[in-house]
Scaffold this active site. Structure first.
Site, short mmCIF file in Angstrom:
data_model
loop_
_atom_site.label_atom_id
_atom_site.label_comp_id
_atom_site.label_asym_id
_atom_site.label_seq_id
_atom_site.Cartn_x
_atom_site.Cartn_y
_atom_site.Cartn_z
N ASN A 209 -27.85 27.96 -38.50
CA ASN A 209 -28.39 26.60 -38.43
C ASN A 209 -27.59 25.81 -37.40
O ASN A 209 -26.69 26.35 -36.75
CB ASN A 209 -28.34 25.95 -39.82
CG ASN A 209 -26.93 25.93 -40.35
OD1 ASN A 209 -26.05 25.28 -39.81
ND2 ASN A 209 -26.69 26.69 -41.42
N ARG A 210 -27.88 24.54 -37.27
CA ARG A 210 -27.34 23.75 -36.15
C ARG A 210 -25.98 23.12 -36.44
O ARG A 210 -25.49 22.31 -35.65
CB ARG A 210 -28.35 22.66 -35.78
CG ARG A 210 -29.59 23.21 -35.11
CD ARG A 210 -30.65 22.13 -34.95
NE ARG A 210 -30.07 20.87 -34.53
CZ ARG A 210 -30.39 19.68 -35.04
NH1 ARG A 210 -31.30 19.59 -35.99
NH2 ARG A 210 -29.83 18.59 -34.60
#
Ligand code: PMT
Length: 408
Positions: A209-210
């Site tokens: 994820n970011r």
């Protein structure tokens, strides 16, 4: 550092071109609430005049071992200091300090003090890499001196390489962290998780994820400044300067993070899960790279362990547990439900659909949800958010807080 006596920092400045950056170190330390006394060597004054430091510091700069207003200045300075920081530290200074020479005010102060010492070397690359410099540094490290290593970049005379004084901001952060011995988290162990986990698909691909790890690192930073013993369990290499009270544990997957946090939980007084743990991972990990000629792979996913809920279920008496929640819809209501479901003291929710909030930004805006209500922290730096969370953690620790099994 409000409401506390100002801690004294002796700022040693030695004779290198980076002495001009020590002016900024001085200014920032004063701004942060420290009582700064500059001590300049004779060579430092070839680069920056003592008047500059005297104008910015808390006391006039001192330069002389003999003949000044105080009869024995080095013992007075050594006893008053809560931290001595030398920036820049030249190769010559490091050799003298390692040899225990006390022929000038700075050298004598360093032998007369029992305060922690930080040295921030700055010199040309060839000098930095010379074995004598490295051996002197190793000697100092063995004696407990903290080294803020130089960075890489432009040096004097148009050269480029390693040897550039660390940025003033980083030096100040290390010093403030050491002054944290007087902070409200002094004596507490805090474990923080940071970054997004990586769940492998094959040897070259993963699900992630970011999360950049910035919010977790800001929490670790702030906890150090406030005096805690900090362990940062992180999926990304942190940009934190080395610190005697900081331990970094590098992990990658949710399973590794679960194992590492489980170990930390046995001694931590507070646990803060700022990491974005993947909720799902591939059931099987291919042992070779999946290639296009094999067709489109069908990934079958399974749930990862809920690390936070597991830690809360096994919490030690008095242990404070904090989760973060990344939400896009009805954030506060969802965070209330998550806090209760996971059985944690605080759930810090960020609406990651809002501008400047959450993943990868240097800023964040959160609502801290507790059993007694909610506190909003408007869009600010991640450091401000970290301090707001730690204010609540410190309150709970000071009250010897113990969550009941019902989560109240
Ligand atoms: O890293 P940055 O780029 O600075 O971004 C910061 C952040 C957005 C990642 C951070 O502020 C944040 O919100 N972290 C938590 C993100 C998240 O995973 O939220 P969640 O709602 O899915 O999980 C809730 C809590 O349970 C979190 O504390 C999480 O660490 C934990 N969790 C989640 C899943 C799981 N399998 N195990 C867990 O422990």
């Amino acid at each position: 550092m409000p409401d506390r006596p100002q801690p004294t920092v002796v700022l040693g400045v030695t004779g290198g071109i980076a002495a001009y950056k020590a002016v900024e170190v001085c200014r920032r330390l004063v701004e942060a609430g420290a009582h700064v006394v500059p001590v300049l060597t004779a060579d430092a004054r070839r680069f920056v005049g003592e008047a500059t430091f005297s104008a910015l510091a808390s006391e006039p700069a001192q330069t002389e071992l003999f003949g000044g207003p105080t009869p024995i200045p080095h013992t007075a300075l050594g006893r008053a200091a809560e931290v001595v920081v030398v920036a820049p530290a030249t190769a010559d200074f490091l050799a003298r300090y390692a040899a225990g020479l006390a022929g000038d005010l700075l050298g004598a102060t360093l032998l007369a003090t029992q305060a922690p010492v930080v040295v921030c070397p700055a010199m040309h690359t060839e000098m930095w890499e010379h074995p004598s410099v490295q051996e002197n540094l190793a000697t100092l490290v063995r004696r407990g001196v903290t080294v803020v290593p130089p960075g890489t970049g432009p040096l004097a005379a148009g050269d480029v390489g390693v040897g550039r004084l660390a940025e003033p901001e980083a030096i100040v952060e290390v010093v403030l962290g050491m002054l944290g011995a007087h902070g409200d988290l002094a004596g507490y162990a805090v474990a923080v998780s940071a970054g997004g986990t990586r769940e492998p698909i094959d040897p070259v691909r993963h699900l992630s994820n970011r999360s950049s790890g910035k919010q977790g690192q800001a929490l670790a930073h702030a906890a150090l400044r406030r005096g805690a013993e900090v362990t940062l369990v992180t999926t990304v290499d942190p940009v934190l300067a080395p610190h005697p009270r900081l331990r970094v544990v590098r992990v990658s997957t949710a399973a590794e993070m679960e194992a590492a946090m489980g170990v930390e939980a046995e001694k931590a007084d507070a646990i803060i899960m700022a990491a974005a743990v993947a909720d799902f991972r591939p059931v099987t990990v291919a042992d070779h790279k999946l290639t296009k000629d094999q067709g489109v792979p069908q990934l079958v996913l399974e749930r990862t362990p809920d690390i936070l809920a597991g830690l809360a279920a096994r919490r030690r008496p008095g242990q404070v547990i904090v989760g973060f929640a990344a939400e896009t819809d009805d954030p506060v209501a969802r965070a209330r439900a998550k806090r209760a479901a996971k059985g944690v003291d605080l759930m810090v929710v960020n609406d990651v659909s809002a501008p400047g909030v959450g993943f990868d930004h240097d800023t964040n805006a959160v609502t801290i949800v507790s059993a007694s209500g909610e506190q909003e922290v408007p869009l600010s730096t991640k450091t401000v958010v970290a301090d707001a969370v730690l204010d609540r953690v410190a309150e709970l620790l000071a009250a010897g807080h113990r969550l009941t099994p019902e989560g109240h």
